[in-house]
Design a protein around this motif. Sequence first.
Motif, PDB file in Angstrom:
ATOM      1  N   GLN A 157       0.827  -1.207   0.000  1.00  0.00           N
ATOM      2  CA  GLN A 157       0.000   0.000   0.000  1.00  0.00           C
ATOM      3  C   GLN A 157       0.862   1.258   0.000  1.00  0.00           C
ATOM      4  O   GLN A 157       0.579   2.204  -0.724  1.00  0.00           O
ATOM      5  N   LEU A 158       1.905   1.264   0.801  1.00  0.00           N
ATOM      6  CA  LEU A 158       2.787   2.425   0.857  1.00  0.00           C
ATOM      7  C   LEU A 158       3.463   2.646  -0.496  1.00  0.00           C
ATOM      8  O   LEU A 158       3.549   3.770  -0.979  1.00  0.00           O
ATOM      9  N   ARG A 159       3.926   1.560  -1.127  1.00  0.00           N
ATOM     10  CA  ARG A 159       4.556   1.657  -2.443  1.00  0.00           C
ATOM     11  C   ARG A 159       3.595   2.193  -3.492  1.00  0.00           C
ATOM     12  O   ARG A 159       3.944   3.059  -4.284  1.00  0.00           O
ATOM     13  N   CYS A 160       2.376   1.664  -3.502  1.00  0.00           N
ATOM     14  CA  CYS A 160       1.382   2.081  -4.496  1.00  0.00           C
ATOM     15  C   CYS A 160       1.022   3.551  -4.357  1.00  0.00           C
ATOM     16  O   CYS A 160       0.680   4.198  -5.339  1.00  0.00           O
ATOM     17  N   HIS A 161       1.106   4.096  -3.164  1.00  0.00           N
ATOM     18  CA  HIS A 161       0.765   5.493  -2.939  1.00  0.00           C
ATOM     19  C   HIS A 161       1.990   6.401  -2.954  1.00  0.00           C
ATOM     20  O   HIS A 161       1.879   7.600  -2.704  1.00  0.00           O
TER      21      HIS A 161
END
Length: 92
Positions: A26-30
Amino acid sequence: MHELTLSPQEIQEITGYMRYTQQQRQLRCHGIPFTTDGRNRPIVLRRNILPGITELPKVDEYVATEPNFNAIYGQTKKRSERYSSSTTGIEK
């Protein structure tokens, strides 16, 4: 203790996931930069989070983070003569 970084509970609350790998995805995608500790827990600096953010919107795991270059440039339909004659067994 967590003056400069988010606590593990805050990261869980923001990402909506308990598992470290899902939190990292999630952190990577955002586009939120993070690093990991020895137990693979994500470490996020407070300055990298917008003030007042309480939850990240869910991102589908099937959304590619890299562009599909074949869709951009298209597939070539014509085979090179080198391969077309060698596979058919016909000599020129």
